[in-house]
Design a protein around this motif. Structure first.
Motif, PDB file in Angstrom:
ATOM      1  N   VAL A   1      28.824 -55.964 -18.174  1.00 28.13           N
ATOM      2  CA  VAL A   1      29.031 -56.389 -19.436  1.00 28.13           C
ATOM      3  C   VAL A   1      29.520 -55.324 -20.403  1.00 28.13           C
ATOM      4  O   VAL A   1      30.536 -55.411 -21.192  1.00 28.13           O
ATOM      5  CB  VAL A   1      28.112 -57.358 -19.968  1.00 28.13           C
ATOM      6  N   LEU A   2      28.742 -54.199 -20.369  1.00 27.82           N
ATOM      7  CA  LEU A   2      28.810 -53.129 -21.215  1.00 27.82           C
ATOM      8  C   LEU A   2      30.217 -52.462 -20.880  1.00 27.82           C
ATOM      9  O   LEU A   2      30.898 -52.114 -21.726  1.00 27.82           O
ATOM     10  CB  LEU A   2      27.625 -52.106 -21.091  1.00 27.82           C
ATOM     11  N   GLY A   3      30.364 -52.039 -19.661  1.00 26.28           N
ATOM     12  CA  GLY A   3      31.583 -51.307 -19.139  1.00 26.28           C
ATOM     13  C   GLY A   3      32.740 -52.201 -19.434  1.00 26.28           C
ATOM     14  O   GLY A   3      33.889 -51.704 -19.923  1.00 26.28           O
ATOM     15  N   MET A   4      32.793 -53.486 -19.321  1.00 27.20           N
ATOM     16  CA  MET A   4      33.947 -54.198 -19.482  1.00 27.20           C
ATOM     17  C   MET A   4      34.197 -54.550 -20.811  1.00 27.20           C
ATOM     18  O   MET A   4      35.364 -54.417 -21.176  1.00 27.20           O
ATOM     19  CB  MET A   4      33.634 -55.723 -18.615  1.00 27.20           C
ATOM     20  N   THR A   5      33.190 -54.765 -21.598  1.00 25.71           N
ATOM     21  CA  THR A   5      33.552 -54.797 -23.007  1.00 25.71           C
ATOM     22  C   THR A   5      34.151 -53.516 -23.570  1.00 25.71           C
ATOM     23  O   THR A   5      34.986 -53.714 -24.450  1.00 25.71           O
ATOM     24  CB  THR A   5      32.072 -55.008 -23.816  1.00 25.71           C
ATOM     25  N   ALA A   6      33.585 -52.155 -23.233  1.00 18.04           N
ATOM     26  CA  ALA A   6      34.318 -50.986 -23.634  1.00 18.04           C
ATOM     27  C   ALA A   6      35.738 -51.106 -23.363  1.00 18.04           C
ATOM     28  O   ALA A   6      36.537 -50.412 -23.934  1.00 18.04           O
ATOM     29  CB  ALA A   6      33.340 -49.935 -23.203  1.00 18.04           C
ATOM     30  N   ALA A   7      35.973 -51.314 -21.968  1.00 14.48           N
ATOM     31  CA  ALA A   7      37.344 -51.292 -21.527  1.00 14.48           C
ATOM     32  C   ALA A   7      38.274 -52.231 -22.327  1.00 14.48           C
ATOM     33  O   ALA A   7      39.451 -51.984 -22.943  1.00 14.48           O
ATOM     34  CB  ALA A   7      37.500 -51.823 -20.110  1.00 14.48           C
ATOM     35  N   TYR A   8      37.692 -53.279 -22.603  1.00 18.31           N
ATOM     36  CA  TYR A   8      38.540 -54.573 -23.569  1.00 18.31           C
ATOM     37  C   TYR A   8      38.689 -53.855 -24.802  1.00 18.31           C
ATOM     38  O   TYR A   8      39.761 -54.040 -25.514  1.00 18.31           O
ATOM     39  CB  TYR A   8      37.859 -55.723 -23.436  1.00 18.31           C
ATOM     40  N   ARG A   9      37.691 -53.233 -25.441  1.00 14.74           N
ATOM     41  CA  ARG A   9      37.863 -52.603 -26.789  1.00 14.74           C
ATOM     42  C   ARG A   9      38.835 -51.633 -26.908  1.00 14.74           C
ATOM     43  O   ARG A   9      39.599 -51.503 -27.714  1.00 14.74           O
ATOM     44  CB  ARG A   9      36.439 -52.148 -27.226  1.00 14.74           C
ATOM     45  N   ALA A  10      39.026 -50.985 -25.608  1.00 17.88           N
ATOM     46  CA  ALA A  10      39.962 -49.824 -25.837  1.00 17.88           C
ATOM     47  C   ALA A  10      41.356 -50.340 -25.428  1.00 17.88           C
ATOM     48  O   ALA A  10      42.483 -49.787 -25.826  1.00 17.88           O
ATOM     49  CB  ALA A  10      39.603 -49.004 -24.626  1.00 17.88           C
ATOM     50  N   ARG A  11      41.581 -51.278 -24.613  1.00 15.57           N
ATOM     51  CA  ARG A  11      42.720 -52.017 -24.444  1.00 15.57           C
ATOM     52  C   ARG A  11      42.426 -53.413 -24.421  1.00 15.57           C
ATOM     53  O   ARG A  11      42.154 -54.179 -23.217  1.00 15.57           O
ATOM     54  CB  ARG A  11      43.436 -51.465 -23.143  1.00 15.57           C
ATOM     55  N   PRO A  12      42.690 -54.352 -25.161  1.00 14.74           N
ATOM     56  CA  PRO A  12      42.489 -55.862 -25.410  1.00 14.74           C
ATOM     57  C   PRO A  12      43.299 -56.607 -24.631  1.00 14.74           C
ATOM     58  O   PRO A  12      44.058 -57.570 -24.803  1.00 14.74           O
ATOM     59  CB  PRO A  12      42.564 -56.146 -26.752  1.00 14.74           C
ATOM     60  N   LEU A  13      43.128 -56.582 -23.057  1.00 18.84           N
ATOM     61  CA  LEU A  13      43.741 -57.347 -22.226  1.00 18.84           C
ATOM     62  C   LEU A  13      42.861 -58.534 -22.086  1.00 18.84           C
ATOM     63  O   LEU A  13      41.490 -58.460 -21.702  1.00 18.84           O
ATOM     64  CB  LEU A  13      43.875 -56.643 -20.731  1.00 18.84           C
ATOM     65  N   PRO A  14      43.508 -59.954 -21.876  1.00 26.95           N
ATOM     66  CA  PRO A  14      42.667 -60.949 -21.955  1.00 26.95           C
ATOM     67  C   PRO A  14      41.801 -60.933 -20.565  1.00 26.95           C
ATOM     68  O   PRO A  14      40.731 -61.497 -20.592  1.00 26.95           O
ATOM     69  CB  PRO A  14      43.637 -62.043 -21.962  1.00 26.95           C
ATOM     70  N   GLU A  15      42.125 -60.565 -19.462  1.00 23.25           N
ATOM     71  CA  GLU A  15      41.468 -60.601 -18.253  1.00 23.25           C
ATOM     72  C   GLU A  15      40.119 -59.926 -18.397  1.00 23.25           C
ATOM     73  O   GLU A  15      39.156 -60.170 -17.750  1.00 23.25           O
ATOM     74  CB  GLU A  15      42.425 -59.848 -17.152  1.00 23.25           C
ATOM     75  N   LEU A  16      40.166 -58.683 -19.257  1.00 21.50           N
ATOM     76  CA  LEU A  16      38.982 -57.860 -19.477  1.00 21.50           C
ATOM     77  C   LEU A  16      37.925 -58.611 -20.271  1.00 21.50           C
ATOM     78  O   LEU A  16      36.615 -58.654 -19.930  1.00 21.50           O
ATOM     79  CB  LEU A  16      39.457 -56.377 -19.945  1.00 21.50           C
ATOM     80  N   LEU A  17      38.376 -59.269 -21.076  1.00 20.22           N
ATOM     81  CA  LEU A  17      37.313 -60.101 -22.128  1.00 20.22           C
ATOM     82  C   LEU A  17      36.829 -61.066 -21.042  1.00 20.22           C
ATOM     83  O   LEU A  17      35.631 -61.637 -21.388  1.00 20.22           O
ATOM     84  CB  LEU A  17      38.068 -60.697 -23.343  1.00 20.22           C
ATOM     85  N   THR A  18      37.531 -62.002 -20.349  1.00 21.16           N
ATOM     86  CA  THR A  18      37.401 -63.227 -19.668  1.00 21.16           C
ATOM     87  C   THR A  18      36.109 -62.490 -18.686  1.00 21.16           C
ATOM     88  O   THR A  18      35.423 -63.374 -18.602  1.00 21.16           O
ATOM     89  CB  THR A  18      38.628 -63.399 -18.988  1.00 21.16           C
ATOM     90  N   ALA A  19      36.495 -61.519 -17.955  1.00 21.87           N
ATOM     91  CA  ALA A  19      35.385 -61.038 -17.099  1.00 21.87           C
ATOM     92  C   ALA A  19      34.248 -60.617 -17.777  1.00 21.87           C
ATOM     93  O   ALA A  19      33.090 -61.002 -17.372  1.00 21.87           O
ATOM     94  CB  ALA A  19      35.949 -59.785 -16.399  1.00 21.87           C
ATOM     95  N   ALA A  20      34.327 -60.061 -18.993  1.00 20.75           N
ATOM     96  CA  ALA A  20      32.969 -59.571 -19.744  1.00 20.75           C
ATOM     97  C   ALA A  20      32.140 -60.842 -19.986  1.00 20.75           C
ATOM     98  O   ALA A  20      31.055 -60.896 -19.994  1.00 20.75           O
ATOM     99  CB  ALA A  20      33.521 -58.669 -20.995  1.00 20.75           C
ATOM    100  N   ARG A  21      33.023 -61.952 -20.493  1.00 20.04           N
ATOM    101  CA  ARG A  21      32.264 -63.236 -20.966  1.00 20.04           C
ATOM    102  C   ARG A  21      31.743 -63.829 -19.735  1.00 20.04           C
ATOM    103  O   ARG A  21      30.861 -64.670 -19.845  1.00 20.04           O
ATOM    104  CB  ARG A  21      33.251 -64.207 -21.825  1.00 20.04           C
ATOM    105  N   THR A  22      32.267 -64.024 -18.889  1.00 21.57           N
ATOM    106  CA  THR A  22      31.974 -64.451 -17.793  1.00 21.57           C
ATOM    107  C   THR A  22      30.649 -63.864 -17.283  1.00 21.57           C
ATOM    108  O   THR A  22      29.448 -64.628 -16.575  1.00 21.57           O
ATOM    109  CB  THR A  22      32.871 -64.617 -16.435  1.00 21.57           C
ATOM    110  N   ALA A  23      30.730 -62.598 -17.109  1.00 22.01           N
ATOM    111  CA  ALA A  23      29.394 -61.959 -16.623  1.00 22.01           C
ATOM    112  C   ALA A  23      28.224 -62.108 -17.721  1.00 22.01           C
ATOM    113  O   ALA A  23      27.104 -62.308 -17.338  1.00 22.01           O
ATOM    114  CB  ALA A  23      29.771 -60.408 -16.409  1.00 22.01           C
ATOM    115  N   ALA A  24      28.642 -62.099 -19.056  1.00 23.07           N
ATOM    116  CA  ALA A  24      27.718 -62.206 -20.126  1.00 23.07           C
ATOM    117  C   ALA A  24      26.850 -63.718 -19.920  1.00 23.07           C
ATOM    118  O   ALA A  24      25.892 -63.936 -20.174  1.00 23.07           O
ATOM    119  CB  ALA A  24      28.239 -62.016 -21.318  1.00 23.07           C
ATOM    120  N   GLY A  25      27.870 -64.724 -19.535  1.00 24.94           N
ATOM    121  CA  GLY A  25      27.464 -66.037 -19.529  1.00 24.94           C
ATOM    122  C   GLY A  25      26.508 -66.186 -18.146  1.00 24.94           C
ATOM    123  O   GLY A  25      25.379 -67.040 -18.223  1.00 24.94           O
ATOM    124  N   PHE A  26      26.838 -65.500 -17.060  1.00 24.02           N
ATOM    125  CA  PHE A  26      25.824 -65.431 -15.948  1.00 24.02           C
ATOM    126  C   PHE A  26      24.426 -64.995 -16.518  1.00 24.02           C
ATOM    127  O   PHE A  26      23.489 -65.419 -16.315  1.00 24.02           O
ATOM    128  CB  PHE A  26      26.379 -64.761 -15.091  1.00 24.02           C
TER     129      PHE A  26
END
Length: 478
Positions: A278-303
């Motif tokens: 979640v930490l790494g995927m969020t950092a990647a999304y913050r650097a480049r806001p691609l929807p797939e990265l945010l979706t992955a971060a939120r999916t992992a955070a939801g789990f």
């Protein structure tokens, strides 16, 4: 980046007595740790002995211990404003500088140097020293960039030579490399940085978004991409270690099939690894806001959130078969989760419809760590709290976070005051700031639990720093 544009954390205390007491205790523990450590040593505190409570040291390349020690000193500098912590951080960093060109460290290079170098560059007031930090950061990023494998588009976590791997075509990718790649994202924007470094980190994150998540939102700890096979075949490992999947480097866009992922549903789910994802995927999304990265971060955070107990401190293994009473909690996983959810909460406002917000969950975890798991508080109880069920109840209202820290932490003010006062007759507390940690799944399986970890202390201190920092800008939810 000019000095005046560097965002400094507010080191002024909020006046919340309980919070200040927790910071004071952490400072006392870190002071003792630094007093016992010598810059002449080539090893760094990593985790504490279950018997004595004192630090067991490792070489800097083993788990990034030296970087977490330096990062902890910088975090304490942010929290207190005391220049002694700058000096101590620099003492640790002086012993790490020789490693910036060490390719064999693999992803550990990011864990070892990112926590130290970023804070050093942002906080050091000596311009000549900052030039040194800048050059070290550029050298480290250049070294880490050599780990990028173009065809699958991933950062290999270890060199095959370091692993003594006979198959030199195998590319092993650990979930930890996702968070370690923050070094590349940050260094790419420094003076003299290379934009391609960020591209590498984002490519690695996109692959992790496609391949590293299980169907249930849990993560595979390690993936192995194989150039000689076009088929992804799951590989079973010890029950103490999450399963590995194998992917073909000849098929860069291939994802694991639902059938393959279904076979891994019973696999263990490493709590700290989930939080690092979640930490790494969020950092990647913050650097480049691609929807797939945010979706992955939120999916992992939801789990992750679905498997947290009421107080927010998870078991070391998040799988349903293990997240039951009697399985050890892991404060290192909790500390990483608190920071990861805080970062994600700065980007989106809610975990899911009707669910607690990421920021609220981060608040809840940090509060629990500061009230139940400070090493002396935890050591003085008959037993540490056990996780009995996965629940998101008991969440604190995030909007009251800064204004009500006194009430949040007042329950331990008296206890912590004893530790930082003049009661020298009391037995020496364990060396770490937190207890209740787990160093690894193998250690947990062997019963080595309820210890202090340097990684847990570092992320806990960074979470405390967040309590002094205004939240980041929001972006529309995808």
């Amino acid at each position: 980046m000019s000095r005046k544009n560097v965002e400094r954390h507010d080191v002024k205390h909020t006046g919340a007595e309980g919070f200040d007491a927790a910071v004071k205790f952490a400072e006392q523990q870190l002071t003792s740790t630094m007093a016992a450590w010598s810059s002449a040593q080539s090893v760094f505190p990593d985790f504490t002995s279950k018997q004595s409570g004192q630090w067991i040291s490792k070489l800097p390349q083993d788990g990034g211990a030296g970087g977490y020690l330096a990062g902890s000193c910088w975090a304490m500098y942010r929290l207190t404003g005391n220049a002694i912590w700058r000096q101590r951080a620099l003492e640790v960093m002086a012993t790490l500088r020789t490693l910036v060109d060490e390719t064999t460290l693999g992803y550990e290079l990011g864990n070892l140097l990112y926590p130290a170098l970023r804070s050093a560059y942002e906080l050091d007031d000596d311009e000549e020293s900052r030039k040194v930090h800048l050059q070290d950061a550029l050298n480290a990023a250049s070294t880490m960039a050599r780990l990028f494998v173009r065809i699958p588009g991933v950062m290999k976590s270890w060199t095959n030579r370091a692993l003594k791997d006979n198959n030199m075509l195998d590319v092993h990718v650990s979930v930890e490399s996702l968070a370690a790649s923050q070094l590349l994202i940050w260094a790419a924007d420094l003076p003299g940085g290379t934009p391609a470094w960020k591209d590498m980190a984002i490519s690695n994150a996109r692959r992790a978004a496609r391949n590293q998540l299980r169907a249930d939102g849990g993560i595979h700890e390690v993936l192995t991409y194989i150039a000689t096979s076009a088929t992804a075949v799951p590989k079973s490992n010890s029950p103490a270690v999450p399963r590995h999947l194998r992917f073909s480097t000849s098929s860069p866009t291939q994802s694991a099939t639902a059938a393959m992922l279904a076979e891994t549903m019973g696999a263990p789910a490493w709590g700290r690894g989930q939080a690092l994802y979640v930490l790494g995927m969020t950092a990647a999304y913050r650097a480049r806001p691609l929807p797939e990265l945010l979706t992955a971060a939120r999916t992992a955070a939801g789990f992750l959130l679905s498997r947290l107990p009421a107080d927010g401190v998870p078991t070391w293994d998040l799988s349903p078969a293990h997240a039951t009473k009697g399985v050890a909690v892991d404060t290192s996983a909790a500390a990483v989760a608190a920071l990861a959810l805080s970062d994600l909460g700065a980007l989106v406002t809610s975990a899911q419809p009707g669910g607690a917000s990421y920021s609220e969950a981060s608040n809840r975890i940090t509060t629990t760590l500061a009230t139940k798991y400070l090493s002396k508080v935890a050591a003085s109880t008959a037993s540490l709290p056990e996780t009995t069920s996965a629940s998101s109840s008991g969440t604190l209202d995030a909007k009251h976070l800064r204004g009500s820290l006194s009430s949040l932490f007042s329950s331990i003010s008296a206890q912590v005051a004893k530790l930082t006062g003049e009661e020298s007759a009391a037995p020496a507390p364990p060396s770490s700031v937190l207890l209740g940690g787990v160093d690894s799944g193998a250690a947990a399986a062997a019963g080595v639990v309820n210890i202090g970890t340097m990684v847990g202390d570092y992320y806990f201190l960074e979470s405390l720093v967040r309590l002094h920092t205004a939240g980041g800008a929001k972006v529309p939810q995808q």
